[in-house]
Design a protein around this motif. Structure first.
Motif: not given
Length: 321
Positions: A221-227, A253-256
């Motif tokens: 999730l952190p990597q997905a948010r940044q990407t 991402v935020e929901a997960a």
């Protein structure tokens, strides 16, 4: 199409009106054809429709076959349920008509066009399934074909990305991320060969958007948010549809990650974008996010999102663009 029963050399031979079919003909059966979904949603590109402009001849042919022509007599010829499922007659007729209207008449030439020409590819490419072995076989064939020609860096990267999507759909996003890394390396290295015209939509930012979606599915999730946030900054102004999808992925991402308010904010931004440029794939992303927000359905932000989701009556004309 004209009636050529008088000996002409037209495209099709049509029985004269009123001529009765011979008695004793076997009854037609409900034949199962191979999967044919011209609106199949893909990540790369998000939809097969993205490959062709709205006024392209291939779209006219598709509408002609699907909405105008009566194929009941063709379907009536399928009288045996046994055997491997054949190709859908709509698909084959699309190919035949498009080929003749563009001067491609031989079966071998049409076969080549199904590989080389995006307009034929729209008619011919089957939808992805969860059959990993079949997907691997297709990718091996595609890579072999690419090696025989002057494949550009973009083409090799795209093949990596397509295989990555296969892995993601078959439940292995980690393998997909390794392939995406290889695609990024290919784009960075470059090539002296030109990119095919049909692949002009593919770019590093599109690959990054796919990477963010795959990181989301892998639980990174952190990597997905940044990407995905970087993708929003890098998307060109004309990429309205892709921007909607990225907003939807950020909402997911935020929901997960247990942040319903942030998820709803991104979802609302996606809906605002959809009100400007309608995109079915983007809406499906929002609906997926809403399903994941079920644990917070009594929160005010989720209720507000529900109001937006189900109050599209006044914007139907805008959504049809």
């Amino acid at each position: 199409m004209r009636d050529d029963h008088d000996g002409g050399d037209g495209l099709f031979e049509v029985e004269p009106v009123g001529k009765k079919r011979s008695r004793g003909r076997p009854a037609a059966v409900d034949k199962t054809f191979r999967a044919f979904d011209p609106h199949q949603v893909l990540l790369l590109p998000p939809s097969l429709d993205d490959w062709l402009p709205e006024d392209h001849l291939a779209r006219f042919v598709a509408d002609l076959v699907d909405e105008v022509l009566d194929l009941s007599l063709v379907l009536a010829d399928y009288t045996d349920e046994r055997g491997y499922p054949p190709y859908d007659p709509r698909l084959m007729l699309r190919l035949l008509i498009y080929g003749y209207t563009t001067g491609v008449r031989s079966s071998r030439a049409i076969e080549r066009k199904c590989t080389d020409d995006v307009a034929f590819r729209m008619s011919f490419i089957p939808g992805w399934t969860d059959d990993r072995e079949a997907a691997i076989e297709r990718m091996m064939a595609a890579r072999t074909y690419a090696r025989r020609g002057d494949a550009s860096a973009e083409l090799w990267a795209w093949l990596d990305a397509v295989e990555a999507e296969c892995e993601t759909r078959c439940g292995d996003p980690r393998a997909a991320l390794r392939l995406i890394g290889h695609a990024e390396d290919a784009l960075s290295s470059g090539s002296e060969h030109p990119t095919p015209e049909w692949l002009d939509w593919f770019s590093p930012v599109r690959l990054s958007a796919f990477k963010g979606n795959t990181q989301l599915k892998a639980g990174h999730l952190p990597q997905a948010r940044q990407t995905l946030q970087e993708v929003l900054d890098d998307l060109p102004p004309e990429s309205d549809k892709q921007r909607t999808v990225v907003f939807g992925d950020l909402a997911a991402v935020e929901a997960a990650d247990g942040h319903p308010e942030a998820a709803c904010r991104y979802a609302v931004q996606a809906l605002d974008q959809l009100a400007i440029t309608w995109y079915a794939t983007g809406m499906e992303r929002i609906r997926e996010v809403r399903r994941t927000l079920a644990p917070w359905q009594n929160e005010q932000c989720v209720r507000d999102l529900d109001d937006r989701l189900y109050d599209w009556g006044t914007t139907v004309s805008a959504l049809q663009r």
